[in-house]
Write an enzyme that holds these catalytic residues in place. Structure first.
Site, PDB file in Angstrom:
ATOM      1  N   ARG A   1      21.819  -4.083   2.966  1.00 24.49           N
ATOM      2  CA  ARG A   1      22.455  -3.886   1.654  1.00 24.49           C
ATOM      3  C   ARG A   1      23.967  -4.117   1.700  1.00 24.49           C
ATOM      4  O   ARG A   1      24.546  -4.601   0.727  1.00 24.49           O
ATOM      5  CB  ARG A   1      22.174  -2.470   1.135  1.00 24.49           C
ATOM      6  CG  ARG A   1      20.766  -2.262   0.615  1.00 24.49           C
ATOM      7  CD  ARG A   1      20.572  -0.819   0.198  1.00 24.49           C
ATOM      8  NE  ARG A   1      19.214  -0.565  -0.289  1.00 24.49           N
ATOM      9  CZ  ARG A   1      18.659   0.635  -0.319  1.00 24.49           C
ATOM     10  NH1 ARG A   1      19.338   1.690   0.119  1.00 24.49           N
ATOM     11  NH2 ARG A   1      17.427   0.798  -0.773  1.00 24.49           N
TER      12      ARG A   1
ATOM     13  N   THR B   1       0.804  -1.221   0.000  1.00 19.52           N
ATOM     14  CA  THR B   1       0.000   0.000   0.000  1.00 19.52           C
ATOM     15  C   THR B   1       0.839   1.274   0.000  1.00 19.52           C
ATOM     16  O   THR B   1       0.308   2.365  -0.205  1.00 19.52           O
ATOM     17  CB  THR B   1      -0.935   0.033   1.226  1.00 19.52           C
ATOM     18  OG1 THR B   1      -0.142  -0.059   2.423  1.00 19.52           O
ATOM     19  CG2 THR B   1      -1.926  -1.124   1.169  1.00 19.52           C
TER      20      THR B   1
ATOM     21  N   THR C   1      11.629   6.607  -8.355  1.00 20.28           N
ATOM     22  CA  THR C   1      10.734   5.539  -7.912  1.00 20.28           C
ATOM     23  C   THR C   1      10.570   4.439  -8.956  1.00 20.28           C
ATOM     24  O   THR C   1      10.040   3.370  -8.638  1.00 20.28           O
ATOM     25  CB  THR C   1       9.340   6.081  -7.524  1.00 20.28           C
ATOM     26  OG1 THR C   1       8.696   6.624  -8.670  1.00 20.28           O
ATOM     27  CG2 THR C   1       9.460   7.126  -6.435  1.00 20.28           C
TER      28      THR C   1
ATOM     29  N   CYS D   1      18.098   4.891  -4.206  1.00 19.13           N
ATOM     30  CA  CYS D   1      17.689   5.563  -5.438  1.00 19.13           C
ATOM     31  C   CYS D   1      18.708   6.592  -5.928  1.00 19.13           C
ATOM     32  O   CYS D   1      18.830   6.823  -7.134  1.00 19.13           O
ATOM     33  CB  CYS D   1      16.328   6.215  -5.260  1.00 19.13           C
ATOM     34  SG  CYS D   1      16.201   7.293  -3.814  1.00 19.13           S
TER      35      CYS D   1
ATOM     36  N   HIS E   1      15.807  12.125  -9.723  1.00 19.05           N
ATOM     37  CA  HIS E   1      16.992  12.617  -9.017  1.00 19.05           C
ATOM     38  C   HIS E   1      18.037  13.071 -10.043  1.00 19.05           C
ATOM     39  O   HIS E   1      18.459  12.285 -10.898  1.00 19.05           O
ATOM     40  CB  HIS E   1      17.598  11.520  -8.150  1.00 19.05           C
ATOM     41  CG  HIS E   1      16.788  11.160  -6.944  1.00 19.05           C
ATOM     42  ND1 HIS E   1      15.687  11.860  -6.552  1.00 19.05           N
ATOM     43  CD2 HIS E   1      16.956  10.161  -6.028  1.00 19.05           C
ATOM     44  CE1 HIS E   1      15.181  11.314  -5.448  1.00 19.05           C
ATOM     45  NE2 HIS E   1      15.941  10.292  -5.118  1.00 19.05           N
TER      46      HIS E   1
END
Length: 345
Positions: free
Chosen positions: A112, A12, A324, A151, A243
């Site tokens: 990560r 969501t 995104t 990102c 970006h």
């Protein structure tokens, strides 16, 4: 060809909604499970998600019942899970799913930099997927966990990978990052309208460490980090998506800007559904790339570059990616495609 059944953890949220958008339709994946918090569990996805993506909510998932983010609640016939969970939740929940046998392609930042977790951009370091075998041996996991980078990191690393033939030594980057990178509630309008915020907590550290892992070499047992030093300054600006980054790369060699442009344009893509035909596109115009005009290159999955100029120690350039799409949801889907291609599903 039969489709692969996939689920979305954190369906969501902002990245979860982008995942739903990218997976409807997808030539290899079929969405068969959606999870969210206990407040959303039991509702239809239409009821649970405050849909904010710029295309209609897919009918294929709109009436699907959302389940809790728990291995016991997600169907066990799911082949692949995409995770867009907040990192503090992902740190606890993702290992539970992997221990239960699920393969998870995660956008969350937790883990990560763990030695045995692949941090992967398929066009850059697909061979790092070999860490999955190390991960399974060391942790006794039946499933697997793979991460895509931050990102802002993913925006510049493909271009740096193309430059590595000239001997990367030092990288300095200053970012101009869109508000969507902070999530729906991350930056208020009073903070960002008519303003620039010259700090994003934790972002510089992610760029400085993740870049070196992505550009590092896998020797069959682990990843040796790239030797280049990376310094980052991260800024939030009032653009919605995309970006933009100013990069200075010190190089061992002394290439002409034309050589760098050739290296960018010839850097190979991969034969996966979500990877663009041209991974790195180069603009000649001095005022490009720009977020509003160029973030959707390659369906939002390409890297736009421009402003390539020589410096005393190397090259300066600008780069842009949709944060995104290429920087989050699209990166997770692309990693999922790589997992399927390499036989991990």
């Amino acid at each position: 060809m039969s489709t692969t059944r996939v689920g979305v953890l954190g369906a969501t949220g902002a990245v979860g909604q982008r995942l739903i958008q990218l997976l409807d339709p997808h030539e290899e994946f079929e969405v068969a499970a959606l999870s969210a918090s206990s407040a959303s569990a039991g509702k239809t996805y239409r009821e649970a998600a405050k849909w904010r993506v710029d295309t209609p909510i897919p009918e294929s998932v709109a009436d699907m019942t959302v389940v809790e983010t728990d291995p016991d609640a997600v169907p066990d016939d799911i082949d692949l899970l995409f995770s867009s969970l907040p990192s503090d939740i992902g740190a606890d929940v993702e290992p539970e799913f992997v221990e239960a046998g699920y393969v998870v392609s995660s956008n969350s930042s937790n883990g990560r930099m763990d030695d045995d977790i692949p941090l992967t951009i398929p066009e850059v370091n697909a061979d790092h997927l070999g860490l999955i075998e190390v991960q399974r041996d060391e942790r006794g996991w039946d499933g697997a966990l793979i991460k895509n980078p931050n990102c802002s990191t993913i925006t510049m690393v493909p271009a740096l990978a193309a430059l590595d033939e000239f001997g990367l030594e030092n990288i300095h980057v200053s970012t101009l990052q869109a508000v969507s990178g902070a999530g729906y509630s991350g930056v208020t309008s009073m903070e960002i309208i008519d303003n620039v915020i010259p700090h994003i907590g934790g972002e510089a550290e992610k760029m400085e460490t993740e870049s070196r892992k992505l550009l590092g070499s896998f020797d069959g047992a682990g990843v040796d980090l790239h030797e280049a030093d990376v310094s980052a300054s991260c800024n939030r600006v009032p653009t919605l998506d995309g970006h933009l980054e100013n990069v200075w790369a010190d190089l061992a060699a002394d290439p002409d800007p034309a050589d760098v442009v050739e290296a960018f344009e010839s850097y190979p893509s991969v034969d996966l559904p979500s990877s663009p035909d041209q991974l790195i596109e180069v603009f000649d115009e001095p005022d490009r790339p720009q977020p509003r005009m160029d973030r959707m290159l390659g369906d939002g999955m390409a890297i736009a570059t421009g402003g390539v100029e020589s410096t005393a120690d190397g090259i300066q350039f600008n780069c842009l990616a949709h944060n995104t799409m290429r920087g989050a949801a699209g990166a997770s889907v692309l990693n999922g495609e790589l997992l399927l291609e390499e036989g991990y599903l």
